[in-house]
Design a protein around this motif. Structure first.
Motif, PDB file in Angstrom:
ATOM      1  N   ASP A  24      38.156  39.600  35.246  1.00 34.97           N
ATOM      2  CA  ASP A  24      38.808  40.811  35.718  1.00 34.97           C
ATOM      3  C   ASP A  24      39.658  40.491  36.944  1.00 34.97           C
ATOM      4  O   ASP A  24      40.687  41.119  37.178  1.00 34.97           O
ATOM      5  CB  ASP A  24      37.767  41.860  36.103  1.00 34.97           C
ATOM      6  CG  ASP A  24      36.893  42.247  34.916  1.00 34.97           C
ATOM      7  OD1 ASP A  24      37.450  42.538  33.848  1.00 34.97           O
ATOM      8  OD2 ASP A  24      35.658  42.244  35.057  1.00 34.97           O
ATOM      9  N   THR A  46      28.140  37.483  37.062  1.00 35.94           N
ATOM     10  CA  THR A  46      28.009  38.037  35.711  1.00 35.94           C
ATOM     11  C   THR A  46      27.000  37.253  34.885  1.00 35.94           C
ATOM     12  O   THR A  46      26.132  37.829  34.226  1.00 35.94           O
ATOM     13  CB  THR A  46      29.375  38.024  35.003  1.00 35.94           C
ATOM     14  OG1 THR A  46      30.277  38.887  35.696  1.00 35.94           O
ATOM     15  CG2 THR A  46      29.246  38.481  33.556  1.00 35.94           C
ATOM     16  N   PHE A  82      34.058  47.247  39.431  1.00 29.76           N
ATOM     17  CA  PHE A  82      34.032  46.215  40.481  1.00 29.76           C
ATOM     18  C   PHE A  82      34.781  46.658  41.735  1.00 29.76           C
ATOM     19  O   PHE A  82      34.437  46.235  42.835  1.00 29.76           O
ATOM     20  CB  PHE A  82      34.544  44.862  39.959  1.00 29.76           C
ATOM     21  CG  PHE A  82      35.841  44.887  39.226  1.00 29.76           C
ATOM     22  CD1 PHE A  82      37.046  44.794  39.890  1.00 29.76           C
ATOM     23  CD2 PHE A  82      35.861  44.973  37.839  1.00 29.76           C
ATOM     24  CE1 PHE A  82      38.243  44.806  39.201  1.00 29.76           C
ATOM     25  CE2 PHE A  82      37.049  44.972  37.135  1.00 29.76           C
ATOM     26  CZ  PHE A  82      38.256  44.898  37.824  1.00 29.76           C
ATOM     27  N   ASN A 135      33.271  36.746  39.830  1.00 32.29           N
ATOM     28  CA  ASN A 135      33.391  37.514  38.596  1.00 32.29           C
ATOM     29  C   ASN A 135      32.691  36.820  37.432  1.00 32.29           C
ATOM     30  O   ASN A 135      32.265  37.475  36.485  1.00 32.29           O
ATOM     31  CB  ASN A 135      34.871  37.738  38.272  1.00 32.29           C
ATOM     32  CG  ASN A 135      35.098  38.797  37.219  1.00 32.29           C
ATOM     33  OD1 ASN A 135      35.968  38.676  36.375  1.00 32.29           O
ATOM     34  ND2 ASN A 135      34.315  39.856  37.246  1.00 32.29           N
ATOM     35  N   LYS A 176      40.634  41.706  43.527  1.00 30.30           N
ATOM     36  CA  LYS A 176      40.343  42.907  42.740  1.00 30.30           C
ATOM     37  C   LYS A 176      41.507  43.895  42.776  1.00 30.30           C
ATOM     38  O   LYS A 176      41.771  44.599  41.801  1.00 30.30           O
ATOM     39  CB  LYS A 176      39.074  43.579  43.251  1.00 30.30           C
ATOM     40  CG  LYS A 176      37.803  42.767  43.019  1.00 30.30           C
ATOM     41  CD  LYS A 176      36.582  43.438  43.632  1.00 30.30           C
ATOM     42  CE  LYS A 176      35.321  42.623  43.412  1.00 30.30           C
ATOM     43  NZ  LYS A 176      34.115  43.256  43.996  1.00 30.30           N
TER      44      LYS A 176
END
Length: 572
Positions: free
Chosen positions: A470, A480, A125, A476, A174
């Motif tokens: 994450d 997904t 990512f 996220n 992130k």
């Protein structure tokens, strides 16, 4: 040397002590520690240790999931329409080796993660943000050294500069992920890791760092350093050169103790301060309310779980399909492509019963496949309830009435040795079969590794699977689960053009209100199309020795996105 010997002895004999010393934190877990290299840390056992030895540029502010604060950085600015991030780095930070952290170390860290990136490393990512691709250079030929090198650089002022190919509203979150913790360039090269040069980068593309030399000889900037380790024990000591506030607990022992009963006894005797439990029903019966134990309940849960209904079941001669026809003896591969089938299954699941039986009343039915504590979650989105009458109504519509008339036989697998997964499928089986005597749902256990592999190929008809974050951003979870090219897409093979459009729009704006509006649209569309059965989320809890105190183990200070920070604990 005498001090080290004393600590080493403590590591071995602590299980026999009447009570662990006040300057020592003892943690017992059933799990192995796969790695201590941040660049490949993608599991909770590893991150629990790595997060106390290493640090990232920024981190979460206490229990907040939305506010990020500087850690190894001191401040940052965003420019170039949201595509350039410039970080000022903290001065005087020491690695455990004694070296002073520089911008070159931070640049090396990120480039190392991009070079070695693989699906198992958790760097996909950050790679997507900086190179425009989740893949490494071996799998995507557009990933060149020039692209990697340009994405993160140190300027003449010693600032760390990230240049993104496109806006990424989740980029800062992130960077708070464990895998982006800063490592020392010179030390890493000296012990045999990548030297950080263009001349050698191709030798390290996609390389597995799990058992790296850095994993064996960790060297971070964090408050604790590793003193020694063996297969079952890790001993840490507070780092004297730490730049921040000094920890009050001097030593930390992490022990692998596979037997639950042994861990429970150690906690109740005072030999251990924190242990891995056995699940709510076991822990409530055997730990909660016992002398010397502090129990904290009602904590946020940041995982999401669903039962996927595969609309395009793959595999020639797949035995899960039975006859492969709507003749009562099987199902066609596209059985779940009819929305009426999916709605029928969704109304046939007893959500309240699952909360009662599996979660002991401590669960919550969500409206979307993302944590209710995350920005973008909309509690107003409609949700399915257990309603046999509505389930019957939709099954009668399915496949032009053929499902109700002919019946079907569906075989679904569940994770072997998982009580929760088995119970969920048993609930669904019982309720579906009660609607029509021609309906048959056969369930069977299967090893998890096999299920994961087969589901990735689209060969599971149904699968109960979850996702843990994450980084603390709705993307996220939403991308997904719901994107037609998302990580979980092969499990469901569901595609909705509007949802794909909204997801990409949400990824391309930093306007919080607009992103939330788009996620609400996706949630409502998913309710209408019912691609998944949303499994209720359990309420989190924790417990530990009453000798411990500190914000991370209180309800007000608990943050599900971070590992337990030992430095913020004290012990009496």
């Amino acid at each position: 040397m005498k001090k080290l010997v004393t600590l080493s002895s403590l590591l071995v004999i602590s299980a026999a002590l009447a009570a662990s010393p006040a300057d020592t934190l003892v943690i017992q877990s059933a799990a192995d520690v796969p790695t201590m290299d941040p660049g490949v840390t993608y599991d909770t056992s590893s991150s629990a240790l790595v997060d106390n030895m290493y640090e990232t540029l920024l981190t979460y502010d206490g229990a907040s999931l939305t506010k990020l604060v500087p850690q190894l950085a001191t401040k940052w600015t965003v420019s170039n329409g949201g595509k350039t991030y410039t970080f000022d780095l903290r001065k005087g930070v020491k690695f455990h080796s004694g070296a002073t952290m520089t911008c070159a170390d931070a640049e090396y860290t990120i480039e190392r993660n991009l070079v070695t990136n693989s699906g198992a490393s958790g760097n996909w990512f950050i790679a997507e943000s900086l190179t425009g691709s989740q893949s490494n250079a071996a799998d995507d030929k557009s990933i060149t050294w020039a692209k990697i090198d340009k994405s993160v650089e140190c300027n003449n002022a010693g600032q760390l500069v990230f240049t993104l190919p496109a806006v990424d509203p989740a980029f800062l979150a992130k960077l708070a992920y464990t895998g982006q913790a800063i490592v020392e360039k010179a030390y890493s090269a000296k012990i045999g890791e990548w030297d950080g040069t263009e001349a050698t980068w191709k030798d390290w593309i996609g390389k597995d760092l799990t058992g790296s030399n850095l994993s064996k000889q960790p060297n971070g900037t964090g408050p604790y350093r590793l003193v020694r380790a063996d297969a079952n024990n890790h001993l840490f000591q507070a780092f004297d050169g730490y730049w921040g506030e000094k920890p009050s607990i001097k030593n930390v022992i992490r022990q692998k103790v596979p037997e639950l009963a042994a861990r429970q006894q150690a906690l109740l005797r005072g030999d251990a301060d924190i242990i891995e439990g056995g699940g709510r029903s076991v822990d409530e019966a055997q730990i909660k309310g016992k002398p010397g134990v502090t129990w904290v309940d009602g904590l946020p849960n940041t995982t999401s779980t669903a039962i996927f209904m595969n609309e395009k079941i793959q595999g020639k001669g797949n035995s899960l399909l039975g006859s492969g026809k709507l003749d009562g003896k099987g199902i066609p591969a596209n059985f779940f492509s009819d929305v009426n089938v999916r709605r029928g299954f969704s109304y046939a699941f007893d959500y309240d019963g699952y909360i009662k039986d599996v979660q002991k009343g401590q669960g919550m039915q969500r409206t979307m496949l993302m944590p209710d504590s995350f920005p973008g979650y909309d509690p107003k989105v409609k949700k399915y309830t257990f309603d046999p009458a509505k389930a019957t109504e939709y099954f009668k519509r399915a496949w032009g009435g053929q499902v109700w008339k002919n019946g079907f036989t569906l075989t679904a697998n569940y994770r072997a040795n998982s009580v929760g997964a088995q119970t969920a499928m048993e609930i669904l089986k019982k309720n579906i079969e009660s609607l029509n005597p021609k309906f048959r749902v056969n369930i069977q256990s299967k090893q998890w590794s096999e299920m994961l592999a087969d589901s990735k190929k689209g060969e599971e008809a149904m699968i109960l699977i979850g996702w843990a974050p994450d980084y603390a951003d709705a993307d996220n979870f939403m991308y997904t689960f719901y994107a037609s090219d998302g990580y979980y897409s092969p499990r469901a093979n569901w595609k909705d053009a509007s949802v794909d459009k909204w997801l990409k729009q949400a990824r391309s704006t930093v306007n919080v209100a607009e992103r939330n509006r788009l996620y609400s649209l996706i949630g409502n569309r998913a309710y209408e199309q019912a691609p998944f059965i949303l499994v209720p989320a359990p309420v989190n809890y924790t417990f530990q020795s009453s000798r411990l105190s500190g914000a991370p183990i209180t309800k007000a200070g608990f943050n599900p996105m971070t590992s337990l920070n030992w430095k913020d604990l004290s012990k009496k």
